[in-house]
Design an enzyme around this catalytic site. Structure first.
Site, PDB file in Angstrom:
ATOM      1  N   GLU A  45       0.827  -1.215   0.000  1.00  0.00           N
ATOM      2  CA  GLU A  45       0.000   0.000   0.000  1.00  0.00           C
ATOM      3  C   GLU A  45       0.861   1.266   0.000  1.00  0.00           C
ATOM      4  OE1 GLU A  45      -2.233  -0.440   3.625  1.00  0.00           O
ATOM      5  OE2 GLU A  45      -3.496  -2.042   2.829  1.00  0.00           O
ATOM      6  N   PRO A  46       1.718   1.443  -0.996  1.00  0.00           N
ATOM      7  CA  PRO A  46       2.581   2.624  -0.985  1.00  0.00           C
ATOM      8  C   PRO A  46       1.795   3.897  -1.309  1.00  0.00           C
ATOM      9  CG  PRO A  46       2.807   1.489  -3.070  1.00  0.00           C
ATOM     10  CD  PRO A  46       1.891   0.640  -2.229  1.00  0.00           C
ATOM     11  N   GLY A  47       2.083   4.950  -0.603  1.00  0.00           N
ATOM     12  CA  GLY A  47       1.469   6.243  -0.893  1.00  0.00           C
ATOM     13  C   GLY A  47       2.540   7.278  -1.174  1.00  0.00           C
ATOM     14  N   CYS A  88      -3.477  33.451  10.073  1.00  0.00           N
ATOM     15  CA  CYS A  88      -3.332  34.021  11.411  1.00  0.00           C
ATOM     16  C   CYS A  88      -3.010  32.946  12.446  1.00  0.00           C
ATOM     17  CB  CYS A  88      -4.598  34.775  11.772  1.00  0.00           C
ATOM     18  SG  CYS A  88      -5.003  35.994  10.511  1.00  0.00           S
ATOM     19  N   TYR A 109       0.379  14.033   0.661  1.00  0.00           N
ATOM     20  CA  TYR A 109      -0.096  14.699   1.874  1.00  0.00           C
ATOM     21  C   TYR A 109       0.027  16.218   1.748  1.00  0.00           C
ATOM     22  CZ  TYR A 109       0.271   9.859   3.202  1.00  0.00           C
ATOM     23  OH  TYR A 109       0.134   8.488   3.204  1.00  0.00           O
TER      24      TYR A 109
END
Ligand SMILES: *Cc1c(COP(=O)(O)O)cnc(C)c1O
Length: 417
Positions: free
Chosen positions: A274-276, A343, A372
């Site tokens: 399951e590489p991301g 802010c 990400y």
């Protein structure tokens, strides 16, 4: 072969000058390289060719439809963690029988949607979830293929927020509880316990924790076969292989695979990966424009138009991203903080960074922003989320249009009096 490189003094994404993209699509802008996504997927997938295997790209790393579509065409399966990701994967043309579904809090509707689609397998993280999936499958008159996510209690030596396989983490089940859970799964009428799963963390830069986890899983596999007579067909080793952001030296996928293959080869298992991050991270840039520079007695600030809502990793994990000029001008360097307009004092992209004296209006490229990045972005401070473009050679596709002010409020109009 690098697909983000400088030619004649300016940064290119494949065959397109990044400055031209910024001109046409505005900033902040995510720029992805199709060739890099393809190459990363191919290298990773091919590294496991000696074994029956399925590479299920982790959708949460970068879930843009164009990206998922590109990977689906290369034969990728997908690892999803929500109904929304299931929807995206199916919309991008991923066959349901190449989808695995992970996550600690799958809701009943999400389970139903996944069963209706006919996904390959649920990676189940609690006994309560097992019972829930069984009930739903039974009511639908179908069966659910499941694996249990084992928490092997190994330290992945990464940031605590992305460690997932230690005893104190919320993920998976410890070995003893897992034995009971498999016995339960075997007894439930609508479940087929066909797999064994683990995912120990993200941005791992050493192979040791993977090996340690795999050895524990192998011993556990023997117990499942011996004590419960289960016929396990799939071994899902999760994702987590790290990338180079700065000075890390993560193992190449080939080295990673070779470390695991000898042990895996001895068993009649289909291996799921399951590489991301390793696929997406270095396949994307975030392009931002300098709005102002500001010198105070203690700091030099470079204020840019990208912020923590666009790229959260520095604020959330203190992560390092390389930042460089799109058109380098070789001026005297100084030590600066690169900050956004939000802010919050956590709104920075880099701190204490040595950089050429950039001026208002100039473009900067934030590297390693493909994973990400956009997928964790938000509208905080009512900032429209950035546009995303996918570059393939000289061809540019607008993979996601920049949000508009109307997009910000469209779902709230019903509340106006
Ligand atoms: C996030 C995640 C992945 C992908 O992790 P990377 O570090 O991006 O490879 C794989 N599997 C599961 C279950 C995850 O939660």
């Amino acid at each position: 072969m690098h697909h983000f490189e400088y030619r004649d003094g300016q940064l290119f994404a494949e065959d397109v000058p990044v400055a031209r993209l910024a001109e046409e699509f505005g900033t902040p802008l995510y720029v992805y390289s199709a060739a890099t996504f393809s190459r990363h997927f191919e290298i990773f997938d091919a590294a496991f060719n000696e074994l029956p295997h399925l590479t299920c790209y982790s959708v949460k790393a970068n879930s843009n439809l164009s990206v998922l579509n590109l990977l689906a065409k290369k034969g990728a399966g997908m690892d999803i963690v929500s109904g929304g990701e299931l929807y995206r994967a199916l919309a991008a043309g991923v066959p349901a029988d190449k989808i695995v579904y992970s996550g600690v809090g799958k809701r009943p509707e999400e389970i139903k949607e996944a069963l209706e689609a006919g996904i390959l397998m649920f990676n189940v993280e609690s006994q309560a979830e097992l019972v829930r999936i069984n009930e739903i499958a039974q009511a639908m008159g179908t069966r659910a293929r499941i694996s249990l996510r084992i928490n092997p209690d190994v330290d992945p030596q990464t940031h605590p927020y992305i460690s997932t396989g230690m005893k104190k983490n919320k993920f998976g089940l410890d070995m003893e509880t897992s034995m009971q859970a498999y016995a339960l799964a075997k007894s439930l009428p609508a479940l087929d316990p066909v797999g064994l799963d683990c995912h120990i963390g993200s941005q791992l830069t050493s192979i040791e924790p993977f090996k340690e986890a795999m050895d524990k899983l192998m011993a556990f596999h023997d117990r499942l076969t011996g004590e419960l007579g289960l016929d396990i067909k799939y071994l899902d080793l999760g994702g987590g292989l790290g990338i180079q952001y700065n000075e890390e030296d993560p193992p190449h996928p080939e080295v990673f695979a070779q470390a695991l293959i000898p042990v895996l080869k001895e068993r009649p298992l289909t291996v799921i990966l399951e590489p991301g991050r390793v696929i997406a991270g270095n396949s994307g840039l975030l392009i931002t424009k300098v709005v102002y520079t500001k010198d105070t007695p203690s700091k030099h600030f470079v204020i840019v138009d990208a912020a923590m809502n666009d790229l959260t990793r520095p604020a959330l994990y203190g992560s390092y991203h390389r930042i460089a000029e799109v058109e380098p001008r070789h001026r005297t360097a100084s030590i600066v903080d690169v900050v956004g307009p939000i802010c919050e004092s956590s709104d920075f992209l880099a701190r204490e960074r040595t950089m050429s004296a950039v001026q208002s209006g100039e473009l900067l490229a934030v590297f390693s922003a493909g994973a990400y990045g956009f997928s964790m972005s938000s509208q905080y401070n009512s900032r429209c989320r950035a546009a995303e473009v996918l570059v393939d050679g000289a061809t540019v596709t607008l993979a996601r249009a920049r949000e508009t002010y109307e997009d910000l409020v469209a779902l709230e109009r019903g509340g106006l009096k």
